[in-house]
Enzyme design. Structure first.
Site, PDB file in Angstrom:
ATOM      1  N   LYS A  11       0.833  -1.208   0.000  1.00 25.45           N
ATOM      2  CA  LYS A  11       0.000   0.000   0.000  1.00 25.45           C
ATOM      3  C   LYS A  11       0.867   1.257   0.000  1.00 25.45           C
ATOM      4  O   LYS A  11       0.475   2.281  -0.572  1.00 25.45           O
ATOM      5  CB  LYS A  11      -0.941  -0.002   1.206  1.00 25.45           C
ATOM      6  CG  LYS A  11      -1.820  -1.257   1.294  1.00 25.45           C
ATOM      7  CD  LYS A  11      -2.600  -1.543   0.017  1.00 25.45           C
ATOM      8  CE  LYS A  11      -2.888  -3.032  -0.151  1.00 25.45           C
ATOM      9  NZ  LYS A  11      -3.448  -3.397  -1.444  1.00 25.45           N
TER      10      LYS A  11
ATOM     11  N   GLU B  57      -1.978   7.435   8.060  1.00 21.82           N
ATOM     12  CA  GLU B  57      -2.703   8.420   7.264  1.00 21.82           C
ATOM     13  C   GLU B  57      -3.564   9.273   8.176  1.00 21.82           C
ATOM     14  O   GLU B  57      -3.954   8.836   9.255  1.00 21.82           O
ATOM     15  CB  GLU B  57      -3.641   7.715   6.249  1.00 21.82           C
ATOM     16  CG  GLU B  57      -2.942   7.054   5.094  1.00 21.82           C
ATOM     17  CD  GLU B  57      -3.908   6.346   4.147  1.00 21.82           C
ATOM     18  OE1 GLU B  57      -5.133   6.504   4.297  1.00 21.82           O
ATOM     19  OE2 GLU B  57      -3.417   5.619   3.278  1.00 21.82           O
TER      20      GLU B  57
ATOM     21  N   HIS C 207     -16.206  -4.006   6.781  1.00 20.78           N
ATOM     22  CA  HIS C 207     -15.427  -4.118   5.552  1.00 20.78           C
ATOM     23  C   HIS C 207     -15.992  -5.118   4.557  1.00 20.78           C
ATOM     24  O   HIS C 207     -15.353  -5.428   3.549  1.00 20.78           O
ATOM     25  CB  HIS C 207     -13.948  -4.429   5.846  1.00 20.78           C
ATOM     26  CG  HIS C 207     -13.318  -3.390   6.727  1.00 20.78           C
ATOM     27  ND1 HIS C 207     -13.097  -2.104   6.294  1.00 20.78           N
ATOM     28  CD2 HIS C 207     -12.907  -3.430   8.013  1.00 20.78           C
ATOM     29  CE1 HIS C 207     -12.579  -1.405   7.294  1.00 20.78           C
ATOM     30  NE2 HIS C 207     -12.449  -2.175   8.350  1.00 20.78           N
TER      31      HIS C 207
ATOM     32  N   ARG D  13      -8.060  -7.460  -9.673  1.00 22.71           N
ATOM     33  CA  ARG D  13      -8.887  -8.631  -9.995  1.00 22.71           C
ATOM     34  C   ARG D  13     -10.238  -8.150 -10.517  1.00 22.71           C
ATOM     35  O   ARG D  13     -10.550  -6.959 -10.419  1.00 22.71           O
ATOM     36  CB  ARG D  13      -9.145  -9.440  -8.709  1.00 22.71           C
ATOM     37  CG  ARG D  13      -9.857  -8.584  -7.662  1.00 22.71           C
ATOM     38  CD  ARG D  13     -10.342  -9.346  -6.450  1.00 22.71           C
ATOM     39  NE  ARG D  13     -11.218  -8.518  -5.635  1.00 22.71           N
ATOM     40  CZ  ARG D  13     -10.821  -7.674  -4.692  1.00 22.71           C
ATOM     41  NH1 ARG D  13      -9.529  -7.543  -4.431  1.00 22.71           N
ATOM     42  NH2 ARG D  13     -11.703  -6.950  -4.018  1.00 22.71           N
TER      43      ARG D  13
HETATM   44  C1  MV4 Z   1      -9.398   4.986   5.357  1.00 20.90           C
HETATM   45  C2  MV4 Z   1     -10.551   5.450   6.024  1.00 20.90           C
HETATM   46  C3  MV4 Z   1     -10.530   6.731   6.533  1.00 20.90           C
HETATM   47  N1  MV4 Z   1      -9.412   7.482   6.426  1.00 20.90           N
HETATM   48  N2  MV4 Z   1      -8.323   5.773   5.262  1.00 20.90           N
HETATM   49  C4  MV4 Z   1     -10.818   0.464   4.835  1.00 20.90           C
HETATM   50  C5  MV4 Z   1     -10.275  -0.617   3.998  1.00 20.90           C
HETATM   51  C6  MV4 Z   1      -9.189  -0.042   3.161  1.00 20.90           C
HETATM   52  N3  MV4 Z   1      -9.474  -0.288   1.784  1.00 20.90           N
HETATM   53  C7  MV4 Z   1      -9.151   1.401   3.489  1.00 20.90           C
HETATM   54  N4  MV4 Z   1     -10.185   1.663   4.432  1.00 20.90           N
HETATM   55  C8  MV4 Z   1     -10.374   2.906   4.937  1.00 20.90           C
HETATM   56  N5  MV4 Z   1      -9.343   3.763   4.835  1.00 20.90           N
HETATM   57  C9  MV4 Z   1      -8.347   6.982   5.797  1.00 20.90           C
HETATM   58  N6  MV4 Z   1      -7.250   7.735   5.721  1.00 20.90           N
HETATM   59  C10 MV4 Z   1     -11.648   4.598   6.117  1.00 20.90           C
HETATM   60  C11 MV4 Z   1     -11.555   3.319   5.589  1.00 20.90           C
HETATM   61  C12 MV4 Z   1     -12.706   2.507   5.753  1.00 20.90           C
HETATM   62  C13 MV4 Z   1     -13.428   2.057   4.659  1.00 20.90           C
HETATM   63  C14 MV4 Z   1     -13.062   2.331   3.357  1.00 20.90           C
HETATM   64  C15 MV4 Z   1     -13.783   1.866   2.291  1.00 20.90           C
HETATM   65  C16 MV4 Z   1     -14.921   1.105   2.523  1.00 20.90           C
HETATM   66  C17 MV4 Z   1     -15.301   0.816   3.801  1.00 20.90           C
HETATM   67  C18 MV4 Z   1     -14.567   1.276   4.884  1.00 20.90           C
HETATM   68  C19 MV4 Z   1     -14.982   0.971   6.160  1.00 20.90           C
HETATM   69  C20 MV4 Z   1     -14.278   1.411   7.228  1.00 20.90           C
HETATM   70  C21 MV4 Z   1     -13.133   2.180   7.021  1.00 20.90           C
END
Ligand code: MV4
Length: 512
Positions: free
Chosen positions: A116, A200, A235, A292
């Site tokens: 990442k 972050e 998630h 994917r």
């Molecule tokens: C974040 C965020 C808030 N702020 N990054 C969750 C899985 C991964 N793909 C990244 N994710 C997140 N990153 C920052 N800086 C909140 C999430 C997140 C989230 C993102 C997409 C879909 C669902 C989520 C559920 C909880 C937190």
């Protein structure tokens, strides 16, 4: 075109790929574990090969056995679907090393996006906005505090090898940072075998919007627009749609162009998705790239008219994308993931035999399923039974159509998420498109507590009265006529009619 493809997956996505093969005139080879010997995907394919016992790591994760099966079957290519081996760099390599074609991005592009922090560096180098934060693994709590004070709390610790939310920790104050860093490292080590963690700025209340890409082997990378995936729980996405109410044509162009730049920088080919957070001010931030085909790909297919799995196969064959540079979505598509989970019981996975299945149909309805009546649902694999996808000219029509289709759906024998989806389609906030990534978890208690409608109460009352009547008849061995009064039904019901049924009888039958 290939003449034979091995499908290294199971369930609905295996069936999805087999169907694409058939439309292309390509023979398909299914693989199956002992738990899946009689599964739908096995019977749908032209050939099938056993790859091991039920446990995934002894079957669907055995890359060596699957490559052997492909060679033995005479297949020229392997389609990995999603999950299992689809994003394992080593598997993409070993397919290539065996002289087979990998229907997916190059192993190098999978690796580039697997880290990442490397993906963030790539994005930054190509003017793609990312969330403020660092781009290298943190060394210790002291460094973490310095980075955090650079942009302020709350911050989010993330696993470098992560994705999908594992190893993530929200930190709201400097005093919590050291302990959270330890916890994130431990979780990350357990999940990925790597304890590297970075930081972050934590974005509160954003939407999860992702961009679907197709990239051919001739340097052409196309954006097929966005999907809105904010309706998720722990998630796990539950409902996805295309387009997003929050994305204007200008924003779509900007996000699409950003995603295309990331893909080009990674040397990407085939289908892929760039995930973004979209904040309340309409600012977007690149999060990661999924290398994917994704579960939710059908909503993009329905609003673009492009068959993504067909094009995965054509791209792997060396074909050029024939589509124009800008593709605007037409109408609206929504997908509900129908899982064998019990929403009333904390989404506890439910197992058993599907005794009866009635699949919705009619205008604008698509069912991408992996099970049928008679299928056994166990605990070895993912609980997703099927995806119900609808298309409508407008979002309102798509919501109404999804609600109607869910009413038609019947799954007997295992619990399902049907009721949950019905309640979401009825929800005023959802109908207004007023959703973000925390919406579902906040709304869930009230969604599941919605009282039964008058019509449902009446149906329950009638059913309860009939059962009471039948049971009474059974005890006396005399066949009695139809229920003619609620008082008789409730009076003669005995202990086996529970309180809800008695209440329903009072509410419903006595009134009717
Ligand atoms: C974040 C965020 C808030 N702020 N990054 C969750 C899985 C991964 N793909 C990244 N994710 C997140 N990153 C920052 N800086 C909140 C999430 C997140 C989230 C993102 C997409 C879909 C669902 C989520 C559920 C909880 C937190």
């Amino acid at each position: 075109m290939f003449t034979k493809i091995l499908v290294a997956n199971r369930g609905e996505i295996a069936l999805r790929v087999i169907r694409a093969c058939r439309e292309l005139g390509v023979r398909s080879v299914a693989v199956y574990s002992d738990a899946d010997a009689h599964s739908t995907h096995v019977r749908a394919a032209d050939e099938a090969m056993r790859i091991g016992p039920p446990a995934s790591r002894e079957s669907y994760l055995r890359g060596d056995v699957i490559v052997e099966a492909a060679l033995a079957s005479g297949a020229q290519a392997i389609h990995p679907g999603y999950g299992f081996l689809s994003e394992r760099e080593w598997f993409a390599k070993s397919v290539r090393d065996a002289g087979l074609t990998w229907i997916g991005p190059p192993a190098e592009a999978i690796a580039a996006m697997g880290s990442k922090t490397a993906a963030r560096r790539l994005a930054i180098a190509h003017d793609v906005p990312v969330v403020p934060g660092n781009t290298e693994a943190l060394t210790d709590a002291g460094e973490a505090e310095k980075v955090a004070s650079g942009f302020g709390y709350p911050v989010l610790l993330k696993a470098t090898a992560g994705g999908g939310g594992k190893g993530m920790r929200v930190v709201r104050a400097a005093s919590e940072l050291a302990a959270a860093l330890d916890a994130a490292r431990r979780e990350s080590k357990n999940a990925f075998g790597d304890d590297a963690v970075y930081m972050e700025k934590y974005i509160e209340g954003p939407r999860h919007v992702e961009i679907q890409l197709l990239a051919d082997q001739h340097g052409r990378v196309l954006s097929l627009g966005e999907r809105e995936c904010s309706v998720q729980r722990r998630h796990q996405k539950m409902i996805e749609e295309a387009p997003s109410v929050a994305v204007t044509p200008e924003l779509r162009r900007a996000m699409g162009a950003a995603a295309v730049r990331v893909a080009k920088a990674a040397g990407y080919t085939n289908a892929g998705t760039c995930e973004f957070l979209l904040d309340r001010d309409g600012k977007f931030y690149f999060l990661e790239m999924n290398t994917r085909i994704q579960v939710e790909h059908p909503v993009t297919e329905l609003v673009t008219g492009i068959d993504l799995v067909e094009w995965q196969i054509r791209i792997a064959c060396g074909e050029r994308l024939p589509f124009p540079d800008t593709i605007e979505p037409r109408g609206w598509a929504i997908e509900c993931r129908i899982t064998s989970e019990d929403p009333q019981n904390g989404f506890l996975p439910s197992t058993g035999r599907i005794d009866y299945l009635h699949v919705p149909g009619g205008a604008g309805v698509r069912w991408d399923g992996g099970v049928e009546a008679g299928s056994n649902v166990g605990l070895f694999y993912d609980p997703m039974l099927a995806k119900l996808i609808v298309w409508g000219a407008t979002r309102a029509q798509a919501v109404a159509r999804m609600h109607r289709a869910l009413l038609e759906l019947e799954v007997d024998g295992v619990e399902s998420s049907r009721e949950f989806h019905l309640r979401v389609m009825e929800d005023a906030e959802f109908r207004a498109g007023n959703i973000e990534i925390q919406w579902l978890e906040r709304r869930l208690p009230s969604l599941l507590a919605v009282p039964a409608t008058e019509a449902e109460l009446e149906a329950a009352a009638i059913a309860a009265a009939l059962i009471a009547d039948r049971d009474a008849a059974g005890r006396t061995s005399t066949r009695r006529g139809p229920v003619d009064s609620g008082s008789r039904a409730s009076g003669g019901s005995g202990d086996d009619v529970r309180a809800w049924a008695r209440a329903a009888i009072r509410e419903g039958v006595e009134r009717s």
